[in-house]
Design a protein around this motif. Structure first.
Motif, PDB file in Angstrom:
ATOM      1  N   TYR A   1       7.668 -15.475  -3.167  1.00 41.07           N
ATOM      2  CA  TYR A   1       6.642 -14.735  -2.432  1.00 41.07           C
ATOM      3  C   TYR A   1       6.696 -13.263  -2.827  1.00 41.07           C
ATOM      4  CZ  TYR A   1       6.717 -18.876   0.654  1.00 41.07           C
ATOM      5  OH  TYR A   1       6.677 -20.149   1.156  1.00 41.07           O
ATOM      6  N   TRP A   2       5.731 -12.864  -3.683  1.00 42.79           N
ATOM      7  CA  TRP A   2       5.643 -11.499  -4.166  1.00 42.79           C
ATOM      8  C   TRP A   2       4.293 -10.893  -3.810  1.00 42.79           C
ATOM      9  CZ3 TRP A   2       9.593  -9.018  -6.722  1.00 42.79           C
ATOM     10  CH2 TRP A   2      10.621  -9.803  -7.252  1.00 42.79           C
ATOM     11  N   GLY A   3       4.300  -9.582  -3.596  1.00 44.87           N
ATOM     12  CA  GLY A   3       3.058  -8.864  -3.497  1.00 44.87           C
ATOM     13  C   GLY A   3       2.513  -8.556  -4.878  1.00 44.87           C
ATOM     14  N   GLN A   4       1.353  -7.899  -4.904  1.00 43.97           N
ATOM     15  CA  GLN A   4       0.698  -7.628  -6.169  1.00 43.97           C
ATOM     16  C   GLN A   4       1.218  -6.365  -6.833  1.00 43.97           C
ATOM     17  OE1 GLN A   4      -0.497  -6.748  -3.278  1.00 43.97           O
ATOM     18  NE2 GLN A   4      -1.306  -4.676  -3.549  1.00 43.97           N
ATOM     19  N   GLY A   5       1.949  -5.544  -6.096  1.00 45.39           N
ATOM     20  CA  GLY A   5       2.522  -4.330  -6.642  1.00 45.39           C
ATOM     21  C   GLY A   5       1.676  -3.106  -6.370  1.00 45.39           C
ATOM     22  N   THR A   6       2.350  -1.962  -6.290  1.00 45.70           N
ATOM     23  CA  THR A   6       1.672  -0.687  -6.117  1.00 45.70           C
ATOM     24  C   THR A   6       2.351   0.341  -7.036  1.00 45.70           C
ATOM     25  OG1 THR A   6       0.908   0.953  -4.496  1.00 45.70           O
ATOM     26  CG2 THR A   6       3.082   0.019  -4.118  1.00 45.70           C
ATOM     27  N   GLN A   7       1.535   1.125  -7.722  1.00 44.33           N
ATOM     28  CA  GLN A   7       2.061   2.067  -8.708  1.00 44.33           C
ATOM     29  C   GLN A   7       2.555   3.327  -8.026  1.00 44.33           C
ATOM     30  OE1 GLN A   7       2.219   1.871 -12.296  1.00 44.33           O
ATOM     31  NE2 GLN A   7       3.444   3.729 -11.992  1.00 44.33           N
ATOM     32  N   VAL A   8       3.759   3.738  -8.404  1.00 47.98           N
ATOM     33  CA  VAL A   8       4.317   5.018  -7.984  1.00 47.98           C
ATOM     34  C   VAL A   8       4.592   5.836  -9.242  1.00 47.98           C
ATOM     35  CG1 VAL A   8       6.286   6.190  -6.927  1.00 47.98           C
ATOM     36  CG2 VAL A   8       5.328   4.132  -5.859  1.00 47.98           C
ATOM     37  N   THR A   9       3.982   7.010  -9.310  1.00 46.58           N
ATOM     38  CA  THR A   9       4.176   7.897 -10.460  1.00 46.58           C
ATOM     39  C   THR A   9       4.707   9.233  -9.962  1.00 46.58           C
ATOM     40  OG1 THR A   9       2.352   6.835 -11.643  1.00 46.58           O
ATOM     41  CG2 THR A   9       3.082   8.989 -12.440  1.00 46.58           C
ATOM     42  N   VAL A  10       5.850   9.629 -10.502  1.00 43.41           N
ATOM     43  CA  VAL A  10       6.471  10.897 -10.132  1.00 43.41           C
ATOM     44  C   VAL A  10       6.395  11.816 -11.345  1.00 43.41           C
ATOM     45  CG1 VAL A  10       8.494  12.049  -9.195  1.00 43.41           C
ATOM     46  CG2 VAL A  10       8.022   9.651  -8.600  1.00 43.41           C
ATOM     47  N   SER A  11       5.548  12.808 -11.239  1.00 39.63           N
ATOM     48  CA  SER A  11       5.317  13.676 -12.391  1.00 39.63           C
ATOM     49  C   SER A  11       4.763  15.013 -11.932  1.00 39.63           C
ATOM     50  CB  SER A  11       4.327  13.010 -13.353  1.00 39.63           C
ATOM     51  OG  SER A  11       3.985  13.889 -14.409  1.00 39.63           O
ATOM     52  N   SER A  12       5.096  16.045 -12.664  1.00 37.60           N
ATOM     53  CA  SER A  12       4.537  17.370 -12.384  1.00 37.60           C
ATOM     54  C   SER A  12       3.291  17.613 -13.231  1.00 37.60           C
ATOM     55  CB  SER A  12       5.583  18.449 -12.639  1.00 37.60           C
ATOM     56  OG  SER A  12       6.092  18.355 -13.953  1.00 37.60           O
TER      57      SER A  12
ATOM     58  N   SER B   1       0.849  -1.184   0.000  1.00 41.19           N
ATOM     59  CA  SER B   1       0.000   0.000   0.000  1.00 41.19           C
ATOM     60  C   SER B   1       0.886   1.236   0.000  1.00 41.19           C
ATOM     61  CB  SER B   1      -0.935   0.005   1.206  1.00 41.19           C
ATOM     62  OG  SER B   1      -0.181   0.021   2.395  1.00 41.19           O
ATOM     63  N   GLY B   2       0.289   2.386  -0.301  1.00 36.47           N
ATOM     64  CA  GLY B   2       1.018   3.643  -0.191  1.00 36.47           C
ATOM     65  C   GLY B   2       1.475   4.266  -1.492  1.00 36.47           C
ATOM     66  N   GLY B   3       1.239   3.615  -2.601  1.00 39.73           N
ATOM     67  CA  GLY B   3       1.635   4.200  -3.880  1.00 39.73           C
ATOM     68  C   GLY B   3       0.743   5.364  -4.254  1.00 39.73           C
ATOM     69  N   GLY B   4       1.109   6.043  -5.338  1.00 41.46           N
ATOM     70  CA  GLY B   4       0.294   7.151  -5.802  1.00 41.46           C
ATOM     71  C   GLY B   4       1.066   8.067  -6.710  1.00 41.46           C
ATOM     72  N   LEU B   5       0.477   9.236  -6.936  1.00 39.36           N
ATOM     73  CA  LEU B   5       1.078  10.261  -7.787  1.00 39.36           C
ATOM     74  C   LEU B   5       1.701  11.339  -6.898  1.00 39.36           C
ATOM     75  CD1 LEU B   5       1.470  11.711 -10.532  1.00 39.36           C
ATOM     76  CD2 LEU B   5      -0.826  12.679 -10.199  1.00 39.36           C
ATOM     77  N   VAL B   6       2.945  11.686  -7.201  1.00 38.40           N
ATOM     78  CA  VAL B   6       3.644  12.692  -6.410  1.00 38.40           C
ATOM     79  C   VAL B   6       4.485  13.539  -7.346  1.00 38.40           C
ATOM     80  CG1 VAL B   6       5.611  11.165  -5.928  1.00 38.40           C
ATOM     81  CG2 VAL B   6       5.073  13.042  -4.347  1.00 38.40           C
ATOM     82  N   GLN B   7       4.676  14.785  -6.980  1.00 42.44           N
ATOM     83  CA  GLN B   7       5.507  15.672  -7.789  1.00 42.44           C
ATOM     84  C   GLN B   7       6.985  15.398  -7.552  1.00 42.44           C
ATOM     85  OE1 GLN B   7       4.316  19.726  -6.952  1.00 42.44           O
ATOM     86  NE2 GLN B   7       2.611  19.613  -8.388  1.00 42.44           N
ATOM     87  N   PRO B   8       7.823  15.721  -8.526  1.00 40.24           N
ATOM     88  CA  PRO B   8       9.276  15.571  -8.311  1.00 40.24           C
ATOM     89  C   PRO B   8       9.717  16.313  -7.059  1.00 40.24           C
ATOM     90  CG  PRO B   8       8.822  15.992 -10.619  1.00 40.24           C
ATOM     91  CD  PRO B   8       7.511  16.152  -9.899  1.00 40.24           C
ATOM     92  N   GLY B   9      10.575  15.662  -6.299  1.00 43.88           N
ATOM     93  CA  GLY B   9      11.025  16.220  -5.028  1.00 43.88           C
ATOM     94  C   GLY B   9      10.168  15.827  -3.847  1.00 43.88           C
TER      95      GLY B   9
END
Length: 114
Positions: A103-114, A7-15
């Motif tokens: 043993y792997w999780g399903q993955g969470t997307q992390v996107t770093v973009s302005s 858990s905890g992935g998402g969209l975040v700005q650079p920096g």
């Protein structure tokens, strides 16, 4: 049966910063090294950070000084604190239990973009 849920992935700005968390089921968590991998589109999955059962850590060179892996054996969780994020950190991030296991999780997307 081992299950890993990220858990905890998402969209975040650079920096910016994000904190990923992986919750594990099963009673063998403390005996295993835990790791975070990531896979960007068109790229192979790569090891980002690993923490051994004794707490030793190692990091991909490109994230050293920016990412921190930690574990809580009582809660059966492993976290990845990601600071100073860059667009090239964009990927699906996966939690893994053990080095030679599957043993792997399903993955969470992390996107770093302005």
């Amino acid at each position: 049966q081992v299950q890993l849920v990220e858990s905890g992935g998402g969209l975040v700005q650079p920096g910016g910063s994000l904190r990923l968390s992986c919750a594990a089921s099963g009673s063998i968590f403390s005996s295993y090294a835990m790791a975070w991998y990531r896979q960007a589109p068109g790229s192979q999955r790569e090891l980002v950070a690993i923490i051994t059962s004794s707490g030793s850590t190692n990091y991909l060179d490109s994230v050293k000084g920016r990412f921190t892996i930690s574990r809580d054996n009582r809660k059966k969780t492993v976290d990845l604190q990601m600071n100073s994020l860059k667009p090239e950190d964009t990927a699906v991030y996966y939690c893994k239990m053990g080095i030679t296991t599957s043993y792997w999780g399903q993955g969470t997307q992390v996107t770093v973009s302005s």
